[in-house]
Motif scaffolding. Structure first.
Motif, short mmCIF file in Angstrom:
data_model
loop_
_atom_site.label_atom_id
_atom_site.label_comp_id
_atom_site.label_asym_id
_atom_site.label_seq_id
_atom_site.Cartn_x
_atom_site.Cartn_y
_atom_site.Cartn_z
N ARG A 109 0.84 -1.21 0.00
CA ARG A 109 0.00 0.00 0.00
C ARG A 109 0.87 1.25 0.00
O ARG A 109 1.99 1.23 0.51
CB ARG A 109 -0.85 0.00 1.26
CG ARG A 109 -1.97 -1.00 1.20
CD ARG A 109 -2.84 -0.69 2.36
NE ARG A 109 -3.92 -1.64 2.51
CZ ARG A 109 -4.64 -1.68 3.61
NH1 ARG A 109 -4.36 -0.87 4.63
NH2 ARG A 109 -5.65 -2.52 3.70
N ASN A 110 0.30 2.31 -0.55
CA ASN A 110 1.10 3.52 -0.70
C ASN A 110 1.41 4.25 0.58
O ASN A 110 2.32 5.07 0.64
CB ASN A 110 0.42 4.48 -1.68
CG ASN A 110 0.61 3.99 -3.10
OD1 ASN A 110 1.61 3.34 -3.39
ND2 ASN A 110 -0.34 4.28 -3.97
N ASP A 111 0.62 3.97 1.65
CA ASP A 111 0.92 4.66 2.90
C ASP A 111 2.22 4.18 3.52
O ASP A 111 2.70 4.73 4.48
CB ASP A 111 -0.24 4.47 3.88
CG ASP A 111 -0.43 3.00 4.26
OD1 ASP A 111 0.11 2.14 3.53
OD2 ASP A 111 -1.11 2.73 5.26
N LEU A 112 2.78 3.13 2.91
CA LEU A 112 3.99 2.54 3.49
C LEU A 112 5.17 3.51 3.47
O LEU A 112 5.98 3.53 4.39
CB LEU A 112 4.34 1.25 2.73
CG LEU A 112 5.34 0.34 3.43
CD1 LEU A 112 4.82 -0.14 4.78
CD2 LEU A 112 5.66 -0.87 2.54
N GLN A 113 5.20 4.34 2.41
CA GLN A 113 6.34 5.28 2.30
C GLN A 113 6.44 6.17 3.54
O GLN A 113 7.50 6.28 4.15
CB GLN A 113 6.19 6.14 1.05
CG GLN A 113 7.35 7.09 0.88
CD GLN A 113 7.35 7.81 -0.47
OE1 GLN A 113 6.44 7.64 -1.27
NE2 GLN A 113 8.37 8.59 -0.72
N VAL A 132 9.99 5.68 10.74
CA VAL A 132 10.76 4.77 11.61
C VAL A 132 12.02 5.48 12.07
O VAL A 132 12.72 6.09 11.26
CB VAL A 132 11.12 3.47 10.83
CG1 VAL A 132 12.05 2.60 11.68
CG2 VAL A 132 9.87 2.71 10.46
N PRO A 133 12.32 5.44 13.36
CA PRO A 133 13.51 6.12 13.86
C PRO A 133 14.77 5.62 13.15
O PRO A 133 14.93 4.41 12.96
CB PRO A 133 13.55 5.76 15.34
CG PRO A 133 12.19 5.26 15.67
CD PRO A 133 11.58 4.77 14.42
N GLY A 134 15.62 6.55 12.79
CA GLY A 134 16.88 6.17 12.13
C GLY A 134 16.79 6.23 10.62
O GLY A 134 17.80 6.18 9.94
N VAL A 135 15.57 6.34 10.09
CA VAL A 135 15.42 6.41 8.64
C VAL A 135 15.57 7.85 8.19
O VAL A 135 14.92 8.74 8.72
CB VAL A 135 14.07 5.82 8.19
CG1 VAL A 135 13.82 6.12 6.72
CG2 VAL A 135 14.02 4.33 8.46
N ASP A 136 16.44 8.06 7.21
CA ASP A 136 16.71 9.40 6.73
C ASP A 136 15.74 9.76 5.61
O ASP A 136 15.15 10.82 5.61
CB ASP A 136 18.16 9.43 6.23
CG ASP A 136 18.61 10.84 5.91
OD1 ASP A 136 17.99 11.78 6.47
OD2 ASP A 136 19.55 11.00 5.12
N ALA A 137 15.62 8.86 4.63
CA ALA A 137 14.75 9.14 3.49
C ALA A 137 14.24 7.84 2.90
O ALA A 137 14.89 6.80 3.02
CB ALA A 137 15.50 9.93 2.43
N VAL A 138 13.08 7.91 2.23
CA VAL A 138 12.49 6.73 1.59
C VAL A 138 12.02 7.14 0.20
O VAL A 138 11.46 8.22 0.04
CB VAL A 138 11.27 6.22 2.40
CG1 VAL A 138 10.65 5.01 1.70
CG2 VAL A 138 11.66 5.87 3.82
N ALA A 143 9.05 -1.52 -4.90
CA ALA A 143 9.99 -1.60 -3.79
C ALA A 143 10.22 -0.20 -3.24
O ALA A 143 9.91 0.79 -3.90
CB ALA A 143 11.32 -2.19 -4.27
N TYR A 144 10.71 -0.13 -2.04
CA TYR A 144 11.11 1.15 -1.47
C TYR A 144 12.59 1.10 -1.14
O TYR A 144 13.07 0.10 -0.61
CB TYR A 144 10.32 1.43 -0.18
CG TYR A 144 8.87 1.75 -0.45
CD1 TYR A 144 8.49 3.04 -0.82
CD2 TYR A 144 7.90 0.76 -0.33
CE1 TYR A 144 7.15 3.33 -1.07
CE2 TYR A 144 6.57 1.04 -0.58
CZ TYR A 144 6.20 2.33 -0.96
OH TYR A 144 4.89 2.62 -1.21
N LEU A 145 13.28 2.19 -1.51
CA LEU A 145 14.68 2.29 -1.13
C LEU A 145 14.74 3.16 0.12
O LEU A 145 14.14 4.22 0.18
CB LEU A 145 15.50 2.97 -2.23
CG LEU A 145 15.42 2.37 -3.64
CD1 LEU A 145 16.38 3.12 -4.56
CD2 LEU A 145 15.76 0.89 -3.60
#
Lengths: 861, 251
Positions: A545-549, A555-561, A682-684
């Protein structure tokens, strides 16, 4: 005639070792040809059967014109049914899912086509209509009822057993919303449609499938059963046309077999590889047969001379030798067929791994048996013609003469001239003649072969030079007796040349394969660095689902998606034909925060390129495509979209080998606008520089892994698995080089045995002069060592050359941009192997020489 | 003390069901500097005797003692060393290595023995002069005539100054002119170099150059002739011919 055959058999039995070697040559050829033939047939048959049985009695299939655009509205069903000649229109929706049970979550099969998700393939069907086209063999329980809303599933029995699923109980499968519970009401056998997805297959009612996979009113495919009177090929063609006309170009009406054909095309590359094996095996076999028969003729010179004095004609002598060959080829072919059938089983298993698809053995067609045995016999005969001719030329005087060295000065001179001509010609073709593609690379490859051939012809004239070059080291290794041995190499120069050439080819093959592998490895590594940008790669085998981005970004520690979508599209060529391409859609804004494109041949500011992409109606094209079609920055490319054909401006050229380089990059906006697709493949994920990557990975897994059915992989893992796949492919070629080296080593055994035989009396003399057995062994080993050195040295020279040409060929034909790297490791490995093989192969002949009984040897003629 | 002594030598070959007594009990000795011709028809056992003396084969029974060494007590490597250093061989078919020059062929036994050839240059030159091939030292065997090749083989047999030189039909492959030259050369080697020589031959002309002729028949010594130093070759020849007439055909 029978007399002659008996004579032939007796003379074969008299030389068991040689007969064995020759038979091995024939068996090798026949077995490999047959097994590859069987494997190729089985693979094709399996694929065709899979598609024909899974589509059953279907006459025509309607799909979305762009297969991966997914479904279409089920409203079309009525339009299809209304076309005259359609007896039934059977709807189908399919989805790849997983059992909710954790064990299966991260399972992926690595196949020749890439990474395919494991898990369960679910067909949503209309039970009443589906059985008109497909036969489900019910083994237990009941089939789906006509009520389309029941949460029921019918599974393949083996799959159910493997996963401990019981009839009457429930199974939970993954869905975009999380999971769904279905009751197992029936089990079917692994036949017909039950073979799909290697038996990991189930059917549920259509409406239920649409509901749980959140695809209301959507279909993936409609199978059409034509009316009885419309089933002739002409009628079906007409029906296909009228259907296509009725439903429009956004749908494809195809024959079910053509689905299989698409896969067959993909398999054909793999089959070509196997066929190269066949050719190499034939050459290798012919080489062994030729070598063994030459040896026989040399050994029997006196006997043949005697037969000639008794009045045997040249032709009778030739016939006798050829008869031996035929006798042997019959025996060899029989063994080869047996071995080939066994080998085929092994090869089929390997193919299954490559294709990630079961391939059951087919009945072996008589034509395959006949053709492989026939090839075996023909090759044997051809390989024996020269030795037989030489036997025919033996003068009756040979019976009386002491064996001396034949004078081959003229042949050596001729070899020198022709060899030089070939070498120079090849060099001119490679360096001075610019031949345009698509012929250029082929001509260049031929030129490299010509160069090797020329090199082989130069060997007889150059052995003296090699001997002088290596004299000091041979002496250091094997002493003065070694030097005596290495000087012997100047004697049977053509025989030596043949053996050296075999070694040379082996070494050159190892080197080229290494060089290409290294170049690909490095290139793909650098591309993967860009392609799989960021630190983590998040994907799922079911739609995300698109809300995943946003959730991932939080999520803590995530800089960019950033999301990525891979899509199969079609390009419209200037002549109106279409060609499949891959589209990689990115969101330029977030993409640049996570990773970057590798621009090449593009003038301007990378930031500007991304801005243009974000602006829409713009794409990047891969360097492979640009090379293939001569596309430049600023040109346009026409793509087939859901809104018809559209022209896209090429903002830049990028390095991208996805889909063998047949790929363009577009923006997320265009993806929505023109292809009506909105979900990510996929998400990077970019992790903050001070955050622990593993911890973030675990955190995402904990939060969404199970709930959203995600697989989170670090880029390191992904890279290594991609590189692994490349390694597997190149190991297939390593096997080729390995075979070449084995054949070369058998050649060394043969040549050295022949030399020992021919020089028996001389060896006896040396023993009587006081040479010990060990000195004699060293002498023989030294001679073989020199063969190894020359073979290794020339192989190195030509191998380096060949690998350069191969890489430039790949670059110019496939549009890759590989950099040539000298394969240092390959050089060392191939040289060591060449020397080692030469010594190993000489042990037997050396032992034979050392064991000679002196008196018999000095009386030997 | 003889340089070579053979006692009660017997050699039995099995040929299928038949046993052949190639040597049926031969006693034979040769003094240093002696030149002996072994004569006999084919099958008389002369070649077998030469092979046993040369350590190329082992007797069924009996003993060969060369330069004080009992050959039957030695293993293959030791016998090989005896051959290398104490025996020189000359063959009917010359058996030169085609890849080596005259000089290198002559030096072959030294090469096999791992000797430093530089130390032997003078000796090799002297030998080449002795056999009359000083001018052809760099030639390969295929550039030499049969007679010349056999002279190279003689020089090769002499190069280690062996206790004994064994020649198996050295003139068997040569015309009469070359045969004479070869036998004269062997004779000179015996006289000038005090070389002990045994020649196996069925040619009475060749045997006439020896000091002693030993006739074999059915694996036994049938007759021995000793010639005085003063006897001319022709006189020796007629004596040999006469003796041959008196030896009956083999049984």
């Amino acid at each position: 005639m029978i007399q002659n055959i008996l004579l032939a058999i007796r003379s074969l039995i008299a030389r068991p070792l040689r007969t064995l070697l020759t038979t091995f040559g024939i068996v090798l050829g026949v077995a490999v040809i047959l097994s590859i033939n069987i494997t190729n047939r089985s693979t094709l048959a399996a694929i065709t059967r899979l598609f024909s049985e899974s589509s059953g009695r279907t006459n025509l299939v309607v799909t979305n014109a762009d297969l991966t655009l997914g479904g279409f509205d089920e409203g079309i069903l009525y339009r299809i049914s209304s076309v005259a000649g359609v007896d039934a229109a059977v709807p189908l929706i399919q989805s790849q899912t997983l059992l909710a049970d954790d064990s299966q979550r991260n399972e992926f099969n690595v196949s020749f086509f890439g990474i395919v998700p494991g898990g369960l393939l679910v067909y949503g069907i209309d039970p009443a209509k589906d059985t008109l086209v497909r036969d489900y063999k019910l083994e237990a329980g009941t089939f789906l009822t006509e009520d389309p809303n029941e949460f029921h599933i019918v599974l393949v029995r083996e799959f159910a057993e493997e996963n401990n699923l019981q009839l009457g109980k429930s199974v939970t499968i993954r869905t975009p919303a999380g999971s769904a519970r279905l009751k197992i009401i029936g089990l079917i056998s692994r036949e017909g449609p039950g073979q799909l997805n290697n038996g990991a297959f189930g059917v549920v009612p259509l409406d239920t499938a649409q509901k749980i996979f959140e695809r209301p009113n959507e279909l993936d495919q409609v199978d059409i059963l034509a009316a009885e009177e419309n089933r002739s090929p002409q009628e079906l063609d007409a029906l296909k046309a009228s259907l296509q006309d009725r439903i429009g170009v956004q749908y494809s009406v195809i024959f079910p077999a053509t689905q299989g054909k698409r896969v067959s095309q993909m398999v054909s590359g793999y089959q070509t590889g196997l066929n190269i094996f066949s050719i190499i095996a034939i050459f290798a076999g012919a080489f062994l047969i030729y070598n063994a028969f030459s040896m026989t003729v040399i050994e029997r010179t006196r006997e043949i001379g005697m037969l000639r004095t008794l009045g045997m004609t040249r032709w009778q002598v030739m016939k006798q030798i050829l008869l031996e060959a035929v006798t042997l080829s019959i025996a060899g072919s029989a063994i080869g067929i047996g071995l080939g059938i066994l080998l085929a089983r092994g090869l089929i298993r390997v193919t299954e791994v490559f294709l990630a698809q079961d391939v059951s053995d087919v009945a072996i067609p008589a034509s395959a048996l006949i053709s492989s045995a026939g090839i075996g016999m023909i090759v044997t005969l051809l390989a024996t013609i020269i030795p037989a001719w030489q036997a025919g030329r033996i003068s009756p005087l040979e019976a009386l003469r002491i064996r001396g060295n034949s004078d081959d000065t003229i042949a050596i001179q001729r070899g020198l001239r022709i060899g030089t001509a070939f070498m120079l010609g090849s060099l001119i073709v490679i360096f001075l003649l610019p031949i345009p593609e698509p012929f250029g690379s082929r001509v260049n490859n031929m030129a490299v072969l010509g160069m090797m051939f020329g090199g082989a012809l130069l060997i007889p004239a150059s052995v003296g030079l090699w001997e002088r070059l290596t004299r000091a080291s041979v002496r250091r290794m094997y002493g003065r007796e070694g030097q005596l041995g290495s000087r012997n190499i100047e004697r049977s120069r053509w025989r030596t040349a043949l053996t050296v050439a075999a070694l040379m080819i082996g070494v050159a093959m190892i080197l080229s394969i290494r060089a290409v592998t290294i170049a690909f490895d490095r290139d793909i590594r650098s591309w993967i660095d860009v392609y799989i940008g960021g630190d983590l790669f998040v994907f799922s085998s079911i739609p995300m689902r698109n809300d995943l981005q946003a959730k991932l970004a939080a999520v803590p520690g995530v800089d960019a998606v950033t999301p990525i979508r891979y899509l199969d599209i079609k390009r419209v060529k200037p002549d109106g034909e279409t060609e499949p391409l891959a589209l990689t859609a990115v969101d330029p804004a977030s993409y640049s925060q996570v990773t970057s494109f590798a621009f090449t041949d593009s003038v301007g500011d990378p930031a500007d390129f991304l801005a243009q992409l974000a602006g829409g109606d713009t794409i990047f094209v891969s360097s492979v495509l640009a090379e293939k079609y001569g596309l430049k920055q600023g040109d346009t490319l026409t793509l087939k979209t859901r809104r018809g054909e559209r022209k896209f401006k090429i903002a830049a050229i990028v390095v991208d080998y996805y889909n063998r380089g047949m790929v363009v990059q577009g923006s997320w906006r265009d993806l929505k606008r023109y292809f009506q697709v909105n979900d990510a493949s996929a998400y990077l994920v970019q992790v903050e520089s001070d955050a622990d990557e593993t911890a973030v990975q675990q955190q995402i897994d904990k939060l969404y892994g199970k709930r959203r059915n995600l697989t989170i992989q670090s880029n390191q893992t992904l890279k290594s698995s991609a590189l692994n796949l490349i390694g597997q492919t190149s190991s297939l070629f390593d096997v080729l080089a390995f075979i070449a080296m084995i054949v070369a080593s058998l050649g060394v055994v043969n040549t050295m045995t022949m030399n020992v035989l021919e020089r028996t009396r001389e060896l006896g003399m040396l023993r009587s002069l006081g040479m010990t057995r060990w000195q004699m062994t060293k002498m023989i080993l030294a001679e073989a060592l020199l063969i190894g050195v020359i073979g290794g040295g020339l192989g190195l020279l030509f191998g380096l050359f060949q690998s350069r040409v191969v890489i430039s060929t790949v670059n110019s034909t496939a549009g890759y941009d590989l950099t040539y790297i000298i394969p240092t490791q390959g050089i060392i490995v191939s040289l060591v192997i060449a020397l080692f093989v030469s010594q190993l192969a000489a042990i037997l002949p050396a032992a034979r020489a050392a064991r000679l009984r002196i008196i018999e040897a000095i009386q030997f003629e | 003390m003889p340089i070579l002594e053979a006692k009660a030598l017997r050699k039995i070959f099995k040929l299928g069901e038949h046993t052949v007594h190639a040597l049926a009990g031969v006693d034979f000795a040769i003094e240093k500097g002696e030149f002996v011709a072994l004569m006999g028809r084919s099958g008389s056992g002369k070649s077998t005797l030469l092979h046993l003396i040369g350590g190329l084969d082992r007797p069924t029974d009996g003993e060969v003692t060369l330069a004080g060494m009992q050959l039957s007590l030695l293993d293959d490597d030791k016998v090989t060393l005896v051959r290398r250093r104490n025996i020189g061989f000359i063959f009917q078919f010359f058996n030169l290595l085609p890849t080596l020059s005259t000089e290198e062929n002559v030096a072959l036994p030294l090469t096999i023995d791992g000797k430093d050839l530089n130390a032997y240059q003078e000796q090799i030159t002297t030998l080449l002069r002795h056999v009359g091939l000083e001018e052809r030292r760099r030639h390969k065997p295929d550039q030499l005539s049969g007679g010349e090749q056999q002279r190279v083989a003689i020089a090769r047999a002499l190069v280690t100054q062996p206790s004994i030189v064994l020649a198996d039909e050295p003139t068997g492959n040569l015309d009469s002119k070359n045969s004479t030259a070869i036998m004269e050369l062997l004779r000179r080697s015996c006289d000038e170099l005090q070389q002990t020589i045994i020649v196996v031959t069925h040619d009475p002309r060749a045997a006439a150059y020896a000091d002693r002729a030993v006739f074999l028949r059915d694996g036994l010594i049938a007759k021995e002739l000793r010639f005085k130093k003063s006897m001319k070759v022709d006189e020796r020849l007629s004596t040999i011919l006469k003796t041959m007439e008196n030896i009956p055909e083999q049984s």
